[in-house]
Design an enzyme around this catalytic site. Structure first.
Site, mmCIF file in Angstrom:
data_model
loop_
_atom_site.group_PDB
_atom_site.id
_atom_site.type_symbol
_atom_site.label_atom_id
_atom_site.label_comp_id
_atom_site.label_asym_id
_atom_site.label_seq_id
_atom_site.Cartn_x
_atom_site.Cartn_y
_atom_site.Cartn_z
ATOM 1 N N CYS A 25 0.832 -1.206 0.000
ATOM 2 C CA CYS A 25 0.000 0.000 0.000
ATOM 3 C C CYS A 25 0.876 1.269 0.000
ATOM 4 C CB CYS A 25 -0.998 -0.041 1.154
ATOM 5 S SG CYS A 25 -2.393 1.030 0.836
ATOM 6 N N HIS A 47 -3.300 -4.697 1.612
ATOM 7 C CA HIS A 47 -2.666 -5.020 2.896
ATOM 8 C C HIS A 47 -2.688 -6.529 3.108
ATOM 9 C CE1 HIS A 47 -2.254 -0.967 4.642
ATOM 10 N NE2 HIS A 47 -3.244 -0.693 3.806
ATOM 11 N N GLU A 68 -1.053 -8.048 5.230
ATOM 12 C CA GLU A 68 -0.819 -8.338 6.655
ATOM 13 C C GLU A 68 -2.106 -8.254 7.484
ATOM 14 O OE1 GLU A 68 -0.410 -5.597 5.139
ATOM 15 O OE2 GLU A 68 -0.764 -3.904 6.475
HETATM 16 N N1 LIG Z 1 -3.306 2.211 3.546
HETATM 17 C C1 LIG Z 1 -2.335 2.900 3.031
HETATM 18 O O1 LIG Z 1 -1.156 2.560 3.136
HETATM 19 C C2 LIG Z 1 -2.757 4.157 2.363
HETATM 20 C C3 LIG Z 1 -1.680 4.899 1.607
HETATM 21 C C4 LIG Z 1 -2.027 6.386 1.577
HETATM 22 N N2 LIG Z 1 -3.213 6.621 0.818
HETATM 23 C C5 LIG Z 1 -0.874 7.182 0.996
HETATM 24 O O2 LIG Z 1 -0.973 7.641 -0.066
HETATM 25 O O3 LIG Z 1 0.110 7.328 1.616
#
Ligand SMILES: NC(=O)CC[C@H](N)C(=O)O
Length: 225
Positions: free
Chosen positions: A101, A200, A202
């Site tokens: 993410c 995610h 995890e």
């Molecule tokens: N759940 C996440 O890691 C979101 C990432 C977040 N939207 C960002 O741009 O940093």
């Protein structure tokens, strides 16, 4: 009489613990390490640590950059003449990195929707990601993936969790492999030693992606280059 085999090859795996969801990654790594260690012929001794400093990063064989907020990570990595950012960039050239993410955003070469003053990135995977493309926190969702690479073995096909997730808008080089898709759009990619996931891994009890990462770390450590 069966002889106890010595587990004498250290494999050091860390999770960047500046900000975001690092605890869950540590727990998944411990569970994978236990499964691998229980095999009779396993020679590896896994050391799993939280990494916050240049020296804690440099001793690792592989690192996970967790989800969280890239704007916050960018500010923290910019401190002290960007020493952490530079250490992670050196690391990503040579050793395995799994970015989930926000972590995927940090290791992408192109970021759309950056904060106004721009943001720092580690870079390395030749993709363009778009921050928050899968919606705001309230639009978080779980979805099953289609695994497209046979080295990733997901026997249960558990739905994965998307939270303010980045989309992978384009694959910008033929060096990038697509490991999984959702609705025919790449959500897991790999370029050499770098693996990036939009979701995610995890936050479910599925160990597929952490197992895949640990195997990558072992392979890269003992690859004759
Ligand atoms: N759940 C996440 O890691 C979101 C990432 C977040 N939207 C960002 O741009 O940093």
């Amino acid at each position: 009489m069966a002889q106890e085999k010595s587990k004498n090859i250290d494999v050091n795996v860390g999770v960047l613990a500046l900000q975001g969801g690092f605890i869950e990654h540590i727990s998944h790594l411990h569970q994978c390490a236990k499964i691998i260690s229980e095999k009779d012929d396993n020679p590896y001794c896994f050391k799993i640590t939280e990494a916050r400093t240049v020296s804690e990063i440099e001793i690792l064989d592989g690192i996970i950059i967790p989800g969280g907020e890239t704007t916050a990570m960018s500010i923290l990595m910019g401190k002290n003449d960007q020493e952490l950012l530079k250490a992670l960039q050196r690391f990503a050239i040579a050793k395995p990195v799994l970015g989930t993410c926000a972590g995927l955003i940090m290791i992408a070469n192109n970021i759309k929707g950056q904060m106004e003053m721009g943001q720092l990135k580690i870079g390395g995977i030749d993709v363009t990601v778009c921050r928050n493309a899968y919606g705001a926190q309230l639009q978080s969702f779980e979805a099953p993936l289609t695994i497209t690479d046979c080295d990733v073995s997901d026997s249960r096909s558990t739905p994965m969790v998307f939270i303010r997730a980045p989309s992978i808008e384009s694959i910008d080089s033929n060096k990038v492999q697509v490991l999984a898709t959702y609705k025919n759009v790449p959500v897991a990619v790999r370029q050499n030693n770098l693996i990036g996931l939009s979701f995610h891994s995890e936050l479910t009890d599925n160990l597929t992606w952490h197992m895949y990462f640990l195997k990558t770390v072992i392979n890269e450590k003992f690859l004759v280059k």
